[in-house]
Design a protein around this motif. Structure first.
Motif, PDB file in Angstrom:
ATOM      1  N   THR A 260       0.828  -1.201   0.000  1.00  0.00           N
ATOM      2  CA  THR A 260       0.000   0.000   0.000  1.00  0.00           C
ATOM      3  C   THR A 260       0.861   1.249   0.000  1.00  0.00           C
ATOM      4  N   VAL A 261       1.856   1.280   0.882  1.00  0.00           N
ATOM      5  CA  VAL A 261       2.760   2.430   0.948  1.00  0.00           C
ATOM      6  C   VAL A 261       3.569   2.543  -0.341  1.00  0.00           C
ATOM      7  N   GLY A 262       4.025   1.396  -0.843  1.00  0.00           N
ATOM      8  CA  GLY A 262       4.813   1.396  -2.071  1.00  0.00           C
ATOM      9  C   GLY A 262       4.025   1.904  -3.269  1.00  0.00           C
ATOM     10  N   ALA A 263       2.730   1.576  -3.322  1.00  0.00           N
ATOM     11  CA  ALA A 263       1.900   2.042  -4.433  1.00  0.00           C
ATOM     12  C   ALA A 263       1.732   3.556  -4.399  1.00  0.00           C
ATOM     13  N   LEU A 264       1.516   4.103  -3.195  1.00  0.00           N
ATOM     14  CA  LEU A 264       1.370   5.553  -3.080  1.00  0.00           C
ATOM     15  C   LEU A 264       2.671   6.269  -3.440  1.00  0.00           C
ATOM     16  N   ALA A 265       3.796   5.742  -2.936  1.00  0.00           N
ATOM     17  CA  ALA A 265       5.088   6.341  -3.260  1.00  0.00           C
ATOM     18  C   ALA A 265       5.397   6.212  -4.745  1.00  0.00           C
ATOM     19  N   GLY A 266       5.074   5.058  -5.310  1.00  0.00           N
ATOM     20  CA  GLY A 266       5.337   4.841  -6.721  1.00  0.00           C
ATOM     21  C   GLY A 266       4.553   5.786  -7.616  1.00  0.00           C
ATOM     22  N   ALA A 267       3.309   6.094  -7.239  1.00  0.00           N
ATOM     23  CA  ALA A 267       2.500   7.009  -8.037  1.00  0.00           C
ATOM     24  C   ALA A 267       3.166   8.380  -8.125  1.00  0.00           C
ATOM     25  N   VAL A 268       3.795   8.810  -7.043  1.00  0.00           N
ATOM     26  CA  VAL A 268       4.485  10.106  -7.032  1.00  0.00           C
ATOM     27  C   VAL A 268       5.783  10.026  -7.829  1.00  0.00           C
ATOM     28  N   ILE A 269       6.560   8.976  -7.593  1.00  0.00           N
ATOM     29  CA  ILE A 269       7.865   8.854  -8.244  1.00  0.00           C
ATOM     30  C   ILE A 269       7.724   8.659  -9.748  1.00  0.00           C
ATOM     31  N   LEU A 270       6.759   7.843 -10.159  1.00  0.00           N
ATOM     32  CA  LEU A 270       6.602   7.558 -11.587  1.00  0.00           C
ATOM     33  C   LEU A 270       6.165   8.774 -12.388  1.00  0.00           C
ATOM     34  N   GLY A 310       7.505  -6.253  -0.442  1.00  0.00           N
ATOM     35  CA  GLY A 310       6.180  -5.710  -0.723  1.00  0.00           C
ATOM     36  C   GLY A 310       6.237  -4.326  -1.341  1.00  0.00           C
ATOM     37  N   ALA A 311       7.086  -3.456  -0.796  1.00  0.00           N
ATOM     38  CA  ALA A 311       7.187  -2.091  -1.312  1.00  0.00           C
ATOM     39  C   ALA A 311       7.759  -2.072  -2.726  1.00  0.00           C
ATOM     40  N   MET A 312       8.767  -2.918  -2.969  1.00  0.00           N
ATOM     41  CA  MET A 312       9.400  -2.946  -4.289  1.00  0.00           C
ATOM     42  C   MET A 312       8.491  -3.572  -5.347  1.00  0.00           C
ATOM     43  N   TRP A 313       7.607  -4.456  -4.942  1.00  0.00           N
ATOM     44  CA  TRP A 313       6.757  -5.165  -5.901  1.00  0.00           C
ATOM     45  C   TRP A 313       5.437  -4.450  -6.159  1.00  0.00           C
ATOM     46  N   ALA A 314       5.197  -3.335  -5.465  1.00  0.00           N
ATOM     47  CA  ALA A 314       3.880  -2.709  -5.472  1.00  0.00           C
ATOM     48  C   ALA A 314       3.462  -2.177  -6.835  1.00  0.00           C
ATOM     49  N   ASN A 315       4.426  -1.741  -7.656  1.00  0.00           N
ATOM     50  CA  ASN A 315       4.082  -1.077  -8.909  1.00  0.00           C
ATOM     51  C   ASN A 315       4.427  -1.890 -10.144  1.00  0.00           C
TER      52      ASN A 315
END
Length: 384
Positions: A260-270, A310-315
């Motif tokens: 969940t955290v990784g998906a939110l962070a990934g949306a910003v980074i991507l 989990g964080a690395m696999w989120a996106n």
């Protein structure tokens, strides 16, 4: 379907709650460990359970799209919620291993129908410039639901001593979602020219495109690793940390929290980074973490690695999906149907893990996950 602001305000909460029901499918992770213990199953037999859930994505994705074109999105979502509720009621009536397999097969069918129909339904009631952010919000809600599943199962065991009582709770939530949908969302009109043109032949023809074929295999691996580690975590925590099952299930919640955290962070980074470069970095880290995880003991060390993976696999899924759309411009419907079929990877990897576990122990069962991560890393470098 109307798209005025009043309609959107009325419909959106009901539709977003549908994403919460969509997350019920991830109950299969912790349920596999409980069912294995209840019926003294081998690892191979126990890992048939996730296969019974995810194999339907290969079989029902395209037929669902065709049915939705004839009957409308609202009716299709309603059917999915009804099937999900029925799936959760089956083990309440009778609890045996064959009945559990039937229940999770129904859960997989309902979830397939829901994933195919809910996203375009949301897109139909929001402004075009709000579609991406709204669907991201939906995936965030789904991740919260997935994270709460093992926690709820553990709480049910602690309070009443029977993990199966989670089924009527999920059945009630599915029925409430169905009622909310019917009350809040008006039926969508289905004109002849709006019907789905997607067919099995048109989707199959995409596999002649080498890039699409490789990316389809990437989706198989992405979902396979996600489901595989979801089912493996409780068993590993019990074996290596000496935890009882109802506590070991919290390792799965930790994984979904990290996603969940990784998906939110990934949306910003991507929004600021090249997806291929981002995928390279995250998969290298995930591959290293998976390698270390294979040989790690101790609750804190394992918990840390679970968070990293989990964080690395989120996106990964969304990035590969984007690559596929780019590889076949003008064929987004066919590409979407094919990639959703790839969710069946969740049915392929866990049985292989079960065979490996029975042959060489739980550590050996993680080898297929490592191979999945390695393949996605190959895709990331091949993109450039």
């Amino acid at each position: 379907m109307q798209t005025d602001s009043r309609t959107t305000r009325r419909a959106m909460p009901a539709l977003l709650f549908g994403f919460f029901v969509m997350g019920f499918v991830d109950l299969v992770g912790v349920a596999t460990s409980y069912v294995k213990a209840d019926f003294s199953l081998s690892h191979t037999l126990a890992n048939i359970l996730p296969m019974m859930v995810f194999v339907w994505f290969a079989l029902f994705s395209i037929p669902t799209g065709l049915w939705m074109g004839r009957h409308g999105r609202r009716a299709t979502v309603a059917v999915s919620l009804a099937v999900t509720a029925a799936a959760m009621l089956v083990p309440v009536v009778h609890y045996s291993f064959p009945v559990v397999l039937v229940a999770f097969a129904l859960l997989g069918i309902g979830n397939t129908i829901l994933q195919v129909s809910l996203n375009p339904m949301v897109a139909a009631v929001v402004k075009p410039d709000k579609v991406a952010s709204t669907l991201t919000l939906g995936q965030f809600i789904k991740a919260i639901s997935s994270m709460l599943g093992p926690v709820l199962a553990g709480c049910v065991v602690a309070a009443w001593g029977d993990w199966k009582l989670i089924f009527p709770v999920y059945a009630l939530a599915s029925l409430l979602s169905l009622l909310w949908l019917l009350l809040a969302v008006k039926p969508d009109s289905v004109a002849a020219d709006d019907r789905q043109s997607t067919s099995l032949a048109s989707v199959r023809s995409l596999l002649k495109n080498k890039k699409i074929l490789l990316l389809f295999c990437g989706i198989l691996c992405a979902v396979g690793l996600d489901v595989g580690i979801n089912t493996a975590i409780p068993k590993l925590m019990m074996e290596r940390c000496g935890l009882p099952l109802h506590e070991a299930g919290f390792g799965t919640s930790l994984y979904f929290f990290a996603r969940t955290v990784g998906a939110l962070a990934g949306a910003v980074i991507l929004a600021r980074t090249n997806p291929a470069d981002f995928l390279k970095i995250t998969i290298v880290v995930a591959l290293v973490a998976t390698t270390v995880f294979m040989f790690t003991n101790g609750m804190w060390a394992m918990g840390t690695l679970i968070v990293v993976i989990g964080a690395m696999w989120a996106n990964v899924f969304s990035i590969i999906f984007t690559f596929a759309l780019e590889a076949a411009p003008g064929k987004s419907d066919e590409v979407s149907a094919l990639m959703i079929m790839g969710v069946a990877g969740g049915a392929l990897v866990p049985p292989v893990m079960g065979l490996a576990a029975d042959a060489g122990g739980l550590t050996a069962s993680l080898i297929p996950l490592w191979i999945c991560a390695a393949y996605v890393l190959f895709l990331a470098f091949r993109k450039n």
